[in-house]
Design a protein around this motif. Structure first.
Motif, PDB file in Angstrom:
ATOM      1  N   ARG A   1      11.377 -15.174  41.822  1.00  0.00           N
ATOM      2  CA  ARG A   1      11.633 -14.343  42.999  1.00  0.00           C
ATOM      3  C   ARG A   1      11.985 -12.909  42.591  1.00  0.00           C
ATOM      4  O   ARG A   1      11.482 -11.946  43.175  1.00  0.00           O
ATOM      5  N   VAL A   2      12.836 -12.782  41.584  1.00  0.00           N
ATOM      6  CA  VAL A   2      13.238 -11.441  41.131  1.00  0.00           C
ATOM      7  C   VAL A   2      12.040 -10.685  40.565  1.00  0.00           C
ATOM      8  O   VAL A   2      11.829  -9.498  40.868  1.00  0.00           O
ATOM      9  N   GLU A   3      11.235 -11.350  39.739  1.00  0.00           N
ATOM     10  CA  GLU A   3      10.078 -10.690  39.135  1.00  0.00           C
ATOM     11  C   GLU A   3       9.076 -10.240  40.196  1.00  0.00           C
ATOM     12  O   GLU A   3       8.456  -9.175  40.064  1.00  0.00           O
ATOM     13  N   GLU A   4       8.909 -11.019  41.257  1.00  0.00           N
ATOM     14  CA  GLU A   4       8.000 -10.633  42.336  1.00  0.00           C
ATOM     15  C   GLU A   4       8.494  -9.365  43.032  1.00  0.00           C
ATOM     16  O   GLU A   4       7.714  -8.458  43.337  1.00  0.00           O
TER      17      GLU A   4
ATOM     18  N   ILE B   1      20.084  -2.213  41.553  1.00  0.00           N
ATOM     19  CA  ILE B   1      20.035  -3.644  41.251  1.00  0.00           C
ATOM     20  C   ILE B   1      20.514  -4.461  42.452  1.00  0.00           C
ATOM     21  O   ILE B   1      19.963  -5.525  42.755  1.00  0.00           O
ATOM     22  N   LYS B   2      21.511  -3.953  43.170  1.00  0.00           N
ATOM     23  CA  LYS B   2      22.023  -4.733  44.309  1.00  0.00           C
ATOM     24  C   LYS B   2      20.988  -4.800  45.438  1.00  0.00           C
ATOM     25  O   LYS B   2      20.972  -5.756  46.210  1.00  0.00           O
ATOM     26  N   ASP B   3      20.099  -3.775  45.528  1.00  0.00           N
ATOM     27  CA  ASP B   3      19.026  -3.835  46.525  1.00  0.00           C
ATOM     28  C   ASP B   3      18.039  -4.942  46.169  1.00  0.00           C
ATOM     29  O   ASP B   3      17.575  -5.687  47.044  1.00  0.00           O
TER      30      ASP B   3
ATOM     31  N   ASP C   1      17.523 -12.525  47.321  1.00  0.00           N
ATOM     32  CA  ASP C   1      18.543 -13.494  47.721  1.00  0.00           C
ATOM     33  C   ASP C   1      19.162 -14.177  46.496  1.00  0.00           C
ATOM     34  O   ASP C   1      19.293 -15.396  46.425  1.00  0.00           O
ATOM     35  N   VAL C   2      19.517 -13.323  45.504  1.00  0.00           N
ATOM     36  CA  VAL C   2      20.215 -13.814  44.298  1.00  0.00           C
ATOM     37  C   VAL C   2      21.369 -12.868  44.026  1.00  0.00           C
ATOM     38  O   VAL C   2      21.544 -11.841  44.689  1.00  0.00           O
ATOM     39  N   SER C   3      22.150 -13.211  43.023  1.00  0.00           N
ATOM     40  CA  SER C   3      23.287 -12.359  42.670  1.00  0.00           C
ATOM     41  C   SER C   3      22.842 -11.158  41.843  1.00  0.00           C
ATOM     42  O   SER C   3      21.752 -11.161  41.239  1.00  0.00           O
ATOM     43  N   VAL C   4      23.690 -10.142  41.797  1.00  0.00           N
ATOM     44  CA  VAL C   4      23.421  -8.963  40.970  1.00  0.00           C
ATOM     45  C   VAL C   4      23.316  -9.366  39.501  1.00  0.00           C
ATOM     46  O   VAL C   4      22.467  -8.869  38.765  1.00  0.00           O
ATOM     47  N   GLY C   5      24.165 -10.290  39.099  1.00  0.00           N
ATOM     48  CA  GLY C   5      24.129 -10.754  37.705  1.00  0.00           C
ATOM     49  C   GLY C   5      22.804 -11.402  37.351  1.00  0.00           C
ATOM     50  O   GLY C   5      22.294 -11.235  36.230  1.00  0.00           O
ATOM     51  N   THR C   6      22.229 -12.139  38.296  1.00  0.00           N
ATOM     52  CA  THR C   6      20.928 -12.774  38.046  1.00  0.00           C
ATOM     53  C   THR C   6      19.847 -11.714  37.847  1.00  0.00           C
ATOM     54  O   THR C   6      19.023 -11.805  36.928  1.00  0.00           O
ATOM     55  N   VAL C   7      19.853 -10.691  38.670  1.00  0.00           N
ATOM     56  CA  VAL C   7      18.867  -9.608  38.528  1.00  0.00           C
ATOM     57  C   VAL C   7      19.024  -8.928  37.175  1.00  0.00           C
ATOM     58  O   VAL C   7      18.037  -8.648  36.485  1.00  0.00           O
ATOM     59  N   ASP C   8      20.255  -8.656  36.808  1.00  0.00           N
ATOM     60  CA  ASP C   8      20.506  -7.995  35.529  1.00  0.00           C
ATOM     61  C   ASP C   8      19.979  -8.831  34.362  1.00  0.00           C
ATOM     62  O   ASP C   8      19.374  -8.301  33.423  1.00  0.00           O
ATOM     63  N   ARG C   9      20.182 -10.145  34.428  1.00  0.00           N
ATOM     64  CA  ARG C   9      19.705 -11.019  33.343  1.00  0.00           C
ATOM     65  C   ARG C   9      18.173 -11.040  33.287  1.00  0.00           C
ATOM     66  O   ARG C   9      17.588 -11.051  32.201  1.00  0.00           O
TER      67      ARG C   9
END
Length: 356
Positions: A41-44, A10-12, A18-26
């Motif tokens: 951005r995360v979904e891409e 997730i941190k990768d 260019d977001v936080s780990v918490g944002t990716v997790d959500r």
């Protein structure tokens, strides 16, 4: 883009987006609190990497509790539904890491309103998922409509109702089972003119969809292949077992030449034990399910064949499927037919020793 490790973390993904780990997790778990730009951005990045989340680890980390409701017919210890409960408990033990629990409720299989009342209590409790043995479709629909409204997934065991489609079903193809049973029974006969169907019935209610569908399949085979064979019926009182023997005495006195019959419920032992007591009556009986008393009758010869359907696996796989769907986010197979196993005194012990 920098070279990524073999195992994407997730941190990768957070670094690349260019977001936080918490944002990716959500984003991965569909939770709120993320801006539209960050979500995009995360979904891409997830799509580019074909990222598959480790749902097992995620579920363990969430510490969420999952409560299931199970609705089964009332029964005595050692009867068919005891094996279903054993399977339910085994599945809960297998998934205990995920804080799973199940509350088992019961209904009178000869009282449709008992099912409706028990169903209302389940909906009020708002479980995460439901495992149930359906009753008549119009009464089952009262419960399934309420579960659908609450977006609570449900699984059928024992019998399926196609028009009230569940998340999954585990049980025999009951129509085919009855069709098969008729073929096996008639292979025993020698151009018999009469056979008998034994039922347990209360005020016109047989007690399960499974039994009704088996009989439909049975009668279809008879109509197609033995249209001239007369099918007799003996309806024993489901709630007055003390009358069984006298009713059986009357039947065999009135029909002394009938030598072949079947019961579609799990209580073949009622007729089998009667036949053992009345040893002067030669009779070939087919029944269902591996209750201890049924097995004893099979070994003693008062039951010729038993047809098994692995109720323990139905209970186990029902809960397992709810866990796979709700916790691990797996796709599940809707229709899961159990085998139609034909057992005799000669092979029953080998079958019982098969690992489940």
């Amino acid at each position: 883009m920098n070279k990524l490790p073999d195992r994407i973390r997730i941190k990768d993904i957070a670094r690349l987006a260019d977001v936080s780990v918490g944002t990716v997790d959500r984003v991965i778990h569909g939770r709120s609190g993320v801006s539209e730009a960050s979500r995009k951005r995360v979904e891409e990045i997830l799509e580019q990497l074909n990222y598959q989340p480790n749902m097992y680890a995620s579920a363990l980390a969430s510490n969420k509790r999952y409560s299931f409701a199970c609705l089964l017919p009332q029964h005595l210890e050692g009867e068919y539904w005891t094996a279903v409960e054993t399977g339910i408990k085994e599945a809960l033990a297998n998934y205990s890491d995920f804080n799973t629990s199940a509350q088992i409720s019961y209904y009178d299989p000869y009282d449709y309103h008992s099912f409706v009342d028990a169903g209302k209590a389940i909906v009020d409790a708002k479980p995460d998922g439901v495992l149930l043995a359906p009753t008549a479709p119009q009464y089952t629909k009262v419960l399934t409509d309420a579960l659908n409204t609450c977006s609570i997934p449900y699984i059928y065991i024992d019998s399926n109702i196609n028009e009230l489609r569940p998340l999954a079903f585990f049980g025999q193809n009951s129509h085919q089972s009855g069709y098969f049973a008729a073929r096996m029974l008639m292979m025993l006969t020698q151009n018999e003119k009469e056979i008998v169907i034994f039922r347990k019935i209360n005020e016109g209610i047989v007690g399960s969809n499974q039994q009704e569908n088996r009989e439909i399949g049975f009668r279809q085979y008879m109509k197609e292949h033995y249209p001239d064979c007369r099918i007799l019926e003996l309806n024993l009182h489901a709630k007055r077992p003390s009358e069984d023997n006298s009713m059986l005495d009357d039947f065999f006195r009135q029909h002394p030449d009938v030598r072949f019959g079947i019961t579609f419920n799990s209580k073949a032992y009622i007729i089998g034990e009667y036949l053992n007591q009345r040893q002067h009556i030669p009779f070939n009986l087919i029944g269902y399910d591996l209750l201890e008393r049924n097995i004893t009758c099979l070994k003693e010869g008062s039951v010729t064949f038993l047809i098994a359907q692995q109720p323990e696996l139905q209970g186990l796989n029902g809960i397992k499927t709810l866990c796979d769907y709700l916790i691990l986010k797996k796709e599940v197979t809707c229709i899961n037919y159990m085998p139609i196993d034909l057992l005799t005194a000669e092979n029953i012990d080998f079958y019982l020793k098969i690992p489940r």
